[in-house]
Design a protein around this motif. Structure first.
Motif, PDB file in Angstrom:
ATOM      1  N   THR A  52     153.381  42.987  68.647  1.00  0.00           N
ATOM      2  CA  THR A  52     152.443  42.879  69.760  1.00  0.00           C
ATOM      3  C   THR A  52     153.152  42.716  71.101  1.00  0.00           C
ATOM      4  O   THR A  52     152.578  43.032  72.136  1.00  0.00           O
ATOM      5  N   THR A  53     154.389  42.220  71.094  1.00  0.00           N
ATOM      6  CA  THR A  53     155.140  42.134  72.359  1.00  0.00           C
ATOM      7  C   THR A  53     155.272  43.546  72.942  1.00  0.00           C
ATOM      8  O   THR A  53     155.139  43.752  74.160  1.00  0.00           O
ATOM      9  N   ASP A  92     151.648  44.977  73.864  1.00  0.00           N
ATOM     10  CA  ASP A  92     151.093  44.413  75.096  1.00  0.00           C
ATOM     11  C   ASP A  92     151.438  45.297  76.297  1.00  0.00           C
ATOM     12  O   ASP A  92     150.838  45.154  77.366  1.00  0.00           O
ATOM     13  N   HIS A  93     152.419  46.193  76.125  1.00  0.00           N
ATOM     14  CA  HIS A  93     152.892  46.983  77.267  1.00  0.00           C
ATOM     15  C   HIS A  93     152.745  48.488  77.095  1.00  0.00           C
ATOM     16  O   HIS A  93     152.635  49.208  78.073  1.00  0.00           O
ATOM     17  N   SER A 123     145.090  49.469  64.714  1.00  0.00           N
ATOM     18  CA  SER A 123     144.073  48.538  65.240  1.00  0.00           C
ATOM     19  C   SER A 123     144.727  47.441  66.089  1.00  0.00           C
ATOM     20  O   SER A 123     144.168  47.044  67.125  1.00  0.00           O
ATOM     21  N   LEU A 124     145.913  46.978  65.697  1.00  0.00           N
ATOM     22  CA  LEU A 124     146.602  45.940  66.482  1.00  0.00           C
ATOM     23  C   LEU A 124     147.182  46.521  67.770  1.00  0.00           C
ATOM     24  O   LEU A 124     147.201  45.846  68.814  1.00  0.00           O
ATOM     25  N   LYS A 152     144.148  46.832  70.105  1.00  0.00           N
ATOM     26  CA  LYS A 152     143.646  45.525  70.534  1.00  0.00           C
ATOM     27  C   LYS A 152     144.556  44.927  71.605  1.00  0.00           C
ATOM     28  O   LYS A 152     144.102  44.510  72.673  1.00  0.00           O
ATOM     29  N   HIS A 153     145.867  44.906  71.343  1.00  0.00           N
ATOM     30  CA  HIS A 153     146.762  44.247  72.291  1.00  0.00           C
ATOM     31  C   HIS A 153     146.904  45.033  73.588  1.00  0.00           C
ATOM     32  O   HIS A 153     146.947  44.448  74.668  1.00  0.00           O
ATOM     33  N   ARG A 204     143.489  44.692  75.545  1.00  0.00           N
ATOM     34  CA  ARG A 204     143.104  43.407  76.147  1.00  0.00           C
ATOM     35  C   ARG A 204     143.882  43.134  77.429  1.00  0.00           C
ATOM     36  O   ARG A 204     143.466  42.319  78.242  1.00  0.00           O
ATOM     37  N   ALA A 209     139.595  44.726  79.831  1.00  0.00           N
ATOM     38  CA  ALA A 209     140.756  43.827  79.750  1.00  0.00           C
ATOM     39  C   ALA A 209     140.351  42.405  80.106  1.00  0.00           C
ATOM     40  O   ALA A 209     139.567  42.192  81.043  1.00  0.00           O
ATOM     41  N   TYR A 210     140.874  41.445  79.371  1.00  0.00           N
ATOM     42  CA  TYR A 210     140.556  40.049  79.671  1.00  0.00           C
ATOM     43  C   TYR A 210     141.817  39.200  79.790  1.00  0.00           C
ATOM     44  O   TYR A 210     141.768  37.977  79.765  1.00  0.00           O
ATOM     45  N   TYR A 211     142.983  39.846  79.956  1.00  0.00           N
ATOM     46  CA  TYR A 211     144.225  39.104  80.154  1.00  0.00           C
ATOM     47  C   TYR A 211     144.490  38.963  81.647  1.00  0.00           C
ATOM     48  O   TYR A 211     144.229  39.895  82.421  1.00  0.00           O
ATOM     49  N   GLY A 212     145.020  37.829  82.069  1.00  0.00           N
ATOM     50  CA  GLY A 212     145.389  37.620  83.480  1.00  0.00           C
ATOM     51  C   GLY A 212     144.211  37.145  84.308  1.00  0.00           C
ATOM     52  O   GLY A 212     143.132  36.853  83.780  1.00  0.00           O
ATOM     53  N   GLN A 213     144.424  37.047  85.613  1.00  0.00           N
ATOM     54  CA  GLN A 213     143.408  36.466  86.516  1.00  0.00           C
ATOM     55  C   GLN A 213     142.657  37.544  87.281  1.00  0.00           C
ATOM     56  O   GLN A 213     143.117  38.628  87.459  1.00  0.00           O
TER      57      GLN A 213
END
Lengths: 233, 233, 233, 233
Positions: free
Chosen positions: C118-119, C122-123, C215-216, C219-220, C223, C229-233
């Motif tokens: 996932t690291t 994530d990118h 699927s992973l 998902k990563h 997000r 997306a629900y990561y970060g501000q």
């Protein structure tokens, strides 16, 4: 009026900063939370905020059903996993998640970390479990909540106690660790990373290295954690 | 009234802080002691006290039968191993124990570290021995005392001199090193870790790497330690 | 009169200094550029100037046809590669090139870096591509310009989007990374190095480690980068 | 009266301190010298003096026949190797010797370091040679002098130019590097260590990794060192 959660936020902030100081994270790849059981809430790092600019007042307060109780910022994207663990494991006081290098490598290899030595046995008596990846429908669903279920299911299947084995690898993802408070969760994250590196090197030197024998596991664990413990002050 | 052991405590404190500065320990995973042969006592790190808060006055004074002579704190849980070594090896002045990464990896692999090069031969002429794990009844018994026996038995069986080979690996545990004083014990711990990393990498590059030949072992050891030594000032 | 490119030069300077702070370069083995699309120019590190003495005013301004627009110094020897990428990939704002250790090791091994966790996800959602070495006549010809062609050809052949996969390895050479600005290009260079080390260790632990399941990956990636997306501000 | 060799000693001192700053040595495991060809002497680190207490005035001045010209201290035990190289290779201005980790690992593995990438080709066009261990009678004889012979013989046998290949591994021992001055010798020692680590990792990822092809070797070497070099200022 100062927040009633001021000291909990500070504990959480300090623990998050420790992740960075201990070389367990780069950028924002990690998060720590600290619980207040009396109030039924926990403090957690805000999502995606770099450590260099993180401040104690940025920490978010959330309840065990993932409602924000206090804070302007969005909490860590992994908040639901923390909440699930707090709700079901009633004696833990802190949870930490990192992408530390050797821990992630074992998680990506989908292997439990064998107990090879006393550095490991000073902290736990079992292999460090690696939870298998979830089913696709659980990943596509309430993912972070289901990650909590995945961890607890893994402990049930392997017959592990969360009070004795305070760390886990999520297959293909990375480590979670916990403990009596946030500082202990960070400590366990560091121990896991150190043990993961040692186990990696051990297998490179001797692919047939034996697991530590039972008498040494018990001796080292019990001299630190048993009823007649004689380690520490 | 100041302690009569003030300078011994300071020597011991400085040596313990060096472990940390040389990246040989994380948290409290290590300890160093310094002996005073005239008084028949040694100074040792207190058990489980983090390096960041350790002070010279925290150091504990113990005799060779493990009685505390001076100090408010409990001494290192490995104290009996230090005592046994001081009692039986009459010329050593300091002992160090760490959980340094590469040293532990070889100990967990239960392998002697072969002498592959001159970095190793500058310090000793033999492979670095790895003592096999003890019998179960010795582990369940007076464990740390028996660890001392385990080390000395290993040297007897292999026909090694503790004055020429100033380091050992305890199988599944980690390294002990010693020397004329506490600083030299720490120095030997660092040399062991450096040599352990080099030997690991050597075998990864060439699994059939030959041991260093006898003429080079003697040349390098003797130019530093022989009767016609010409290294240093 | 101050340069009209002052702030662009400063952005470029800061990004180059980050390469050094993040341990991605030794000596002068790396360079970062920052583009100004309105003016059709970019700022780039001067060739062979050590980071310890580099100053913002040393940064060179070049157009997309490799003409020097402003600056006393010779620009990076890799300037033509940067120019080619800016000219053909119209939404990128920064490019970084390093000789970071693990990234180079994969490039020298001529292997794509498999997506193991996932690291990585994530990118980006794909393996990190390794472009094969160029034909000899292209190497002997306009080499740095042809390196730009080599990168874009690699993306075409593999059907990759430069907006989703913001990094590449040049076989036998090393990594290039890019992004919306110079800081993001440096960030991606660091992510690549971290992922390269984790993938290396993963294969050492388990040579049959499986790629991350679809699927992973989704998902990563989603997000952090998807429409919900629900990561970060 | 100040020494006539003051500035040479300072050059030598600075270069020795760089070894330490670049993580190429622990304790006293390394030495650098700087030559003055007009006077037929060179400056070299004193034997066994720790970097933390080394001062410019401790540097020793020696001629090419190993006579001490100036200095209270004993020169490095490797002085005769430096002298032999200066005497026979007439254009070099500095020599450095270290026990850097990856360089030593290749030396202990008795393997040349294959040229796998452009980081290597930016500095030399050949594999980095590993000289085989000497015959026993040469080791027992004038060892450090014979180490100089061993290096030069290795270059003759392999048909290498010391002006193009500015580094060598001594089998079972470690690296020597040289250059136009002491700072360049240290630079080459660092390049060797970086290239040694990259080559190690490359073979771990792909044991059949191919050597860099000739056209890329020439392009990268010549753009930095050829008659039409365009790297640097």
């Amino acid at each position: 009026m100062p927040s009633k959660y001021k000291s909990l936020k500070e504990e959480c902030y300090e623990a998050n900063m420790q992740l960075n100081a201990l070389n367990l994270v780069v950028y924002t790849f990690g998060n720590v939370s600290a619980v207040d059981r009396a109030d039924g809430i926990f403090a957690i790092k805000p999502s995606g905020v770099p450590y260099e600019i993180l401040k104690p007042e940025d920490i978010v307060i959330v309840d065990f059903d993932n409602n924000i109780v206090e804070g302007d910022k969005r909490p860590s994207s992994d908040t639901k996993t923390h909440a699930y663990l707090y709700k079901h494991w009633e004696t833990i006081g802190g949870v930490a998640h990192t992408h530390a290098t050797y821990s992630v490598a074992w998680a990506q290899a989908q292997r439990d970390i064998p107990i090879f030595g006393t550095t490991h046995a000073d902290h736990l008596t079992t292999d460090i479990p690696c939870a298998p990846p979830m089913a696709d429908e659980l990943i596509r669903g309430n993912y972070e909540h289901n990650t909590g279920i995945q961890i607890i299911d893994c402990f049930k299947e392997k017959g592990l106690s969360y009070q004795e084995t305070e760390m886990v690898l999520i297959g293909n993802h990375g480590p979670f660790a916990w403990g009596k408070d946030a500082a202990k969760a960070v400590y366990n994250s560091k121990v896991l990373e150190v043990v993961a590196e040692m186990a990696y090197l051990t297998l490179q030197i001797n692919p047939n290295a034996p697991r530590l024998k039972e008498s040494l596991i018990r001796k080292h664990y019990d001299r630190k954690h048993g009823k007649d413990a004689y380690y520490g002050q």
